[in-house]
Write a protein that holds these residues in place. Sequence first.
Motif, PDB file in Angstrom:
ATOM      1  N   GLY A 568       0.850  -1.188   0.000  1.00  0.00           N
ATOM      2  CA  GLY A 568       0.000   0.000   0.000  1.00  0.00           C
ATOM      3  C   GLY A 568       0.883   1.235   0.000  1.00  0.00           C
ATOM      4  O   GLY A 568       0.732   2.133   0.823  1.00  0.00           O
ATOM      5  N   LEU A 569       1.810   1.252  -0.933  1.00  0.00           N
ATOM      6  CA  LEU A 569       2.838   2.294  -0.969  1.00  0.00           C
ATOM      7  C   LEU A 569       2.249   3.661  -1.287  1.00  0.00           C
ATOM      8  O   LEU A 569       1.340   3.796  -2.101  1.00  0.00           O
ATOM      9  N   GLN A 570       2.797   4.671  -0.616  1.00  0.00           N
ATOM     10  CA  GLN A 570       2.553   6.077  -0.943  1.00  0.00           C
ATOM     11  C   GLN A 570       3.922   6.749  -0.990  1.00  0.00           C
ATOM     12  O   GLN A 570       4.786   6.452  -0.162  1.00  0.00           O
ATOM     13  N   ALA A 571       4.107   7.642  -1.932  1.00  0.00           N
ATOM     14  CA  ALA A 571       5.391   8.339  -2.025  1.00  0.00           C
ATOM     15  C   ALA A 571       5.199   9.708  -2.655  1.00  0.00           C
ATOM     16  O   ALA A 571       4.333   9.892  -3.516  1.00  0.00           O
ATOM     17  N   VAL A 572       6.003  10.657  -2.210  1.00  0.00           N
ATOM     18  CA  VAL A 572       6.055  11.993  -2.812  1.00  0.00           C
ATOM     19  C   VAL A 572       7.521  12.330  -3.032  1.00  0.00           C
ATOM     20  O   VAL A 572       8.333  12.228  -2.104  1.00  0.00           O
ATOM     21  N   GLN A 573       7.877  12.730  -4.254  1.00  0.00           N
ATOM     22  CA  GLN A 573       9.261  13.084  -4.551  1.00  0.00           C
ATOM     23  C   GLN A 573       9.346  14.511  -5.056  1.00  0.00           C
ATOM     24  O   GLN A 573       8.399  15.050  -5.636  1.00  0.00           O
ATOM     25  N   LYS A 574      10.491  15.140  -4.837  1.00  0.00           N
ATOM     26  CA  LYS A 574      10.738  16.504  -5.316  1.00  0.00           C
ATOM     27  C   LYS A 574      11.088  16.447  -6.790  1.00  0.00           C
ATOM     28  O   LYS A 574      11.832  15.573  -7.243  1.00  0.00           O
ATOM     29  N   THR A 575      10.550  17.389  -7.539  1.00  0.00           N
ATOM     30  CA  THR A 575      10.863  17.528  -8.960  1.00  0.00           C
ATOM     31  C   THR A 575      11.254  18.982  -9.230  1.00  0.00           C
ATOM     32  O   THR A 575      11.001  19.866  -8.399  1.00  0.00           O
ATOM     33  N   PRO A 576      11.862  19.269 -10.382  1.00  0.00           N
ATOM     34  CA  PRO A 576      12.198  20.666 -10.684  1.00  0.00           C
ATOM     35  C   PRO A 576      10.985  21.593 -10.677  1.00  0.00           C
ATOM     36  O   PRO A 576      11.105  22.775 -10.342  1.00  0.00           O
ATOM     37  N   ALA A 577       9.807  21.056 -11.015  1.00  0.00           N
ATOM     38  CA  ALA A 577       8.597  21.889 -11.082  1.00  0.00           C
ATOM     39  C   ALA A 577       7.788  21.878  -9.795  1.00  0.00           C
ATOM     40  O   ALA A 577       6.800  22.601  -9.681  1.00  0.00           O
ATOM     41  N   GLY A 578       8.184  21.072  -8.838  1.00  0.00           N
ATOM     42  CA  GLY A 578       7.424  20.966  -7.590  1.00  0.00           C
ATOM     43  C   GLY A 578       7.535  19.580  -7.002  1.00  0.00           C
ATOM     44  O   GLY A 578       8.594  19.201  -6.488  1.00  0.00           O
ATOM     45  N   TYR A 579       6.455  18.784  -7.118  1.00  0.00           N
ATOM     46  CA  TYR A 579       6.441  17.453  -6.522  1.00  0.00           C
ATOM     47  C   TYR A 579       5.722  16.482  -7.453  1.00  0.00           C
ATOM     48  O   TYR A 579       4.909  16.876  -8.306  1.00  0.00           O
ATOM     49  N   PHE A 580       6.044  15.213  -7.291  1.00  0.00           N
ATOM     50  CA  PHE A 580       5.343  14.147  -8.003  1.00  0.00           C
ATOM     51  C   PHE A 580       5.016  13.056  -7.002  1.00  0.00           C
ATOM     52  O   PHE A 580       5.901  12.583  -6.274  1.00  0.00           O
ATOM     53  N   GLY A 581       3.747  12.660  -6.937  1.00  0.00           N
ATOM     54  CA  GLY A 581       3.311  11.671  -5.969  1.00  0.00           C
ATOM     55  C   GLY A 581       2.811  10.404  -6.634  1.00  0.00           C
ATOM     56  O   GLY A 581       2.260  10.429  -7.731  1.00  0.00           O
ATOM     57  N   GLY A 582       3.001   9.287  -5.931  1.00  0.00           N
ATOM     58  CA  GLY A 582       2.524   8.001  -6.409  1.00  0.00           C
ATOM     59  C   GLY A 582       1.726   7.295  -5.342  1.00  0.00           C
ATOM     60  O   GLY A 582       1.967   7.486  -4.144  1.00  0.00           O
ATOM     61  N   ALA A 583       0.768   6.475  -5.762  1.00  0.00           N
ATOM     62  CA  ALA A 583      -0.061   5.683  -4.854  1.00  0.00           C
ATOM     63  C   ALA A 583      -0.176   4.278  -5.407  1.00  0.00           C
ATOM     64  O   ALA A 583      -0.227   4.073  -6.617  1.00  0.00           O
ATOM     65  N   ASP A 584      -0.250   3.316  -4.522  1.00  0.00           N
ATOM     66  CA  ASP A 584      -0.188   1.911  -4.912  1.00  0.00           C
ATOM     67  C   ASP A 584      -1.435   1.485  -5.688  1.00  0.00           C
ATOM     68  O   ASP A 584      -2.554   1.686  -5.218  1.00  0.00           O
ATOM     69  N   PRO A 585      -1.260   0.876  -6.845  1.00  0.00           N
ATOM     70  CA  PRO A 585      -2.429   0.388  -7.599  1.00  0.00           C
ATOM     71  C   PRO A 585      -3.117  -0.792  -6.929  1.00  0.00           C
ATOM     72  O   PRO A 585      -4.229  -1.151  -7.317  1.00  0.00           O
ATOM     73  N   ARG A 586      -2.489  -1.363  -5.913  1.00  0.00           N
ATOM     74  CA  ARG A 586      -3.069  -2.511  -5.219  1.00  0.00           C
ATOM     75  C   ARG A 586      -4.066  -2.100  -4.146  1.00  0.00           C
ATOM     76  O   ARG A 586      -4.722  -2.959  -3.541  1.00  0.00           O
ATOM     77  N   ARG A 587      -4.141  -0.783  -3.868  1.00  0.00           N
ATOM     78  CA  ARG A 587      -5.088  -0.278  -2.866  1.00  0.00           C
ATOM     79  C   ARG A 587      -5.776   0.970  -3.408  1.00  0.00           C
ATOM     80  O   ARG A 587      -5.695   1.278  -4.591  1.00  0.00           O
ATOM     81  N   GLU A 588      -6.447   1.718  -2.547  1.00  0.00           N
ATOM     82  CA  GLU A 588      -7.366   2.765  -2.984  1.00  0.00           C
ATOM     83  C   GLU A 588      -6.810   4.184  -2.893  1.00  0.00           C
ATOM     84  O   GLU A 588      -7.525   5.145  -3.125  1.00  0.00           O
ATOM     85  N   GLY A 589      -5.543   4.329  -2.554  1.00  0.00           N
ATOM     86  CA  GLY A 589      -4.994   5.646  -2.301  1.00  0.00           C
ATOM     87  C   GLY A 589      -4.865   6.512  -3.544  1.00  0.00           C
ATOM     88  O   GLY A 589      -4.796   6.020  -4.677  1.00  0.00           O
ATOM     89  N   ILE A 590      -4.820   7.818  -3.308  1.00  0.00           N
ATOM     90  CA  ILE A 590      -4.553   8.800  -4.353  1.00  0.00           C
ATOM     91  C   ILE A 590      -3.654   9.890  -3.776  1.00  0.00           C
ATOM     92  O   ILE A 590      -3.439   9.964  -2.558  1.00  0.00           O
ATOM     93  N   VAL A 591      -3.155  10.755  -4.655  1.00  0.00           N
ATOM     94  CA  VAL A 591      -2.350  11.908  -4.265  1.00  0.00           C
ATOM     95  C   VAL A 591      -3.114  13.161  -4.700  1.00  0.00           C
ATOM     96  O   VAL A 591      -3.707  13.198  -5.775  1.00  0.00           O
ATOM     97  N   MET A 592      -3.103  14.188  -3.851  1.00  0.00           N
ATOM     98  CA  MET A 592      -3.693  15.479  -4.199  1.00  0.00           C
ATOM     99  C   MET A 592      -2.732  16.589  -3.818  1.00  0.00           C
ATOM    100  O   MET A 592      -1.898  16.422  -2.911  1.00  0.00           O
ATOM    101  N   GLY A 593      -2.844  17.692  -4.500  1.00  0.00           N
ATOM    102  CA  GLY A 593      -2.009  18.842  -4.190  1.00  0.00           C
ATOM    103  C   GLY A 593      -2.277  19.955  -5.186  1.00  0.00           C
ATOM    104  O   GLY A 593      -3.143  19.858  -6.050  1.00  0.00           O
ATOM    105  N   GLU A 594      -1.520  21.004  -5.050  1.00  0.00           N
ATOM    106  CA  GLU A 594      -1.626  22.103  -6.019  1.00  0.00           C
ATOM    107  C   GLU A 594      -0.293  22.821  -6.084  1.00  0.00           C
ATOM    108  O   GLU A 594       0.622  22.541  -5.325  1.00  0.00           O
TER     109      GLU A 594
END
Length: 594
Positions: A568-594
């Motif tokens: 049930g992995l969740q991750a947020v990484q820094k990118t040159p434009a801000g951030y990029f988030g991932g959520a596990d396809p095996r569970r129901e999670g999502i990433v939100m932000g602005e």
Amino acid sequence: MKRHALAALATAALLAACAGLGPASPNAVPPDPEAASGYTAKPGWSTTRFAVAAANPLATQAGYDVLRAGGTAVDAAVAVQMVLGLVEPQSSGIGGGAFLMHYDGRQVEAYDGRETAPAAADEKLFLRADGKPMAFGDAVVGGRSVGVPGVLRMLELAHKEHGKLPWAALFQPAIQLAEEGFKVSPRLNTLANNNQFLKNDPVAAAYFHGRDGRPHPVGHVLRNPEYAAVLKRIAREGSDAFYRGEVAQAIVDKVNGHPTNPGRMSLADLAGYQAKKRAPLCFDYLARAREYRVCGFPPPSSGAIAIGQMFTILRNVHADAIPLDAGQPSANWLHLYTEAARLAFADRNQYIGDPEFVQPPAGDWRTLLNPAYLESRARLIGATSMKVAEPGVPGPIRISYAPADAQEEYGTSHISIVDAQGRAIAVTTTIEQEFGSRQMVKGFLLNNELTDFNFAPADAQGRPVANRVQPGKRPRSSMAPTLVFDKPTGQFVMSAGSPGGAAIIHFTAKTLYGVLNWGLDAQRAIDLPNFGSYNGPTILEQKRFPPTTVEALKARGAEVREQDMTSGLQAVQKTPAGYFGGADPRREGIVMGE
């Protein structure tokens, strides 16, 4: 309630407020921590100012609303946890515990909200009358397995030090959802249908099941006014509303009053619980000519030490020179990884426990990450599988502990957040097995965290096991909330973690390795098939590896087993434009932000 309506109301509120297995042999394969409930491809999410990744869309929404209202990463974590305890009660909640890693732009801190054994518990807690360990299923259901919950004290401590919005405001999204109702998700429905013990607790049965005795269907609007009432009191009075008074009494009565498997908890256990701040456990790591500083949770968690050992051993055997093969880990790389895992898990089972009770080798846990020691461990890896590794000797051992048998571990959820000021958290939170002890009180489930202790307190020679039950002790964990930094500049790189019992170590390691070594984004690293070893068979995620990979590993002498590995992995990484988030396809999670 529609998502945009929840967002508007939650933001307004914020602004206005401001089955039956015995102890396993050392090379046994633990059962899958949580049942599979499908696989839904996720795109990954790009943001510019902040990001929150959590295991359920309603929880992610609550964290987003907090960040949008000017809250900190810790503020958002409080709101996310309260909603998770409502909409994903099988995995975490206020009846459980958590580890929180926090970065404020200058330093990294580790907040320990792990459950503790009651004062009346002793090393015979999980022994039968004949002195043999209980079957796991007999131990887990009821009051015996319940540890003193720690998550609320820990979140309150972190909020006092790093919160911005009022404590009470952070509970409003969960209170609103509990009162107005939320739709039962496919995962909650699936796990409730698969769980045979919920119906045995009258309170849990009445909440999770309809009048026909079957779990509520997907889409059923479920309300939890009792949970809302408890959260309202905690919002007004602080965590003392949970650890003292009516709620505490209800917990104690539930734990000690179980008709067949009572526990030993007292009001004093609850009132006396203290969250702890610990020094993070960090190690340096070189990948693709870039130096990183990887920081994780120290004991009582074994996650950071195991990941650090595996990564350093893999560097020593030049695994970093092996690329992905058609987008997947190759058989050659998997051989090296699972051998490193066997070595790390052998040390884990020998040495790791609550640091208030267990002395580290040579007086310092970092001896287990000593480069010279790990270089010597790496020399044990050859062309064929060692099958089962022996623990090493990283330094002078002050107390001789017995190697522990493999112990079942379950459950859990993970949260990764970065706020608009660049403060980052990684939180792994749990009530242990699916639906914890299956005991429900005042709208929330109680954990079964004490089954993370080893049931057998000593070996046949009488040598004590480091992770045995002792009064006031915190059980060893595999939770691995991780923050990664660029070593030369100190800049934030990534927050990651996963549920999954002992497999948390492998799930988190896979994701970190995929990003740092293979140059994948967080979502693509999460999407990689799962794999690992607990110092026994090589485990591969079912139907995710080609037969040629399986056969190549067997040709190297490994016993290979394919099974569901529901991360049930969740991750947020820094990118040159801000951030990029991932959520596990095996569970129901999502990433939100602005």
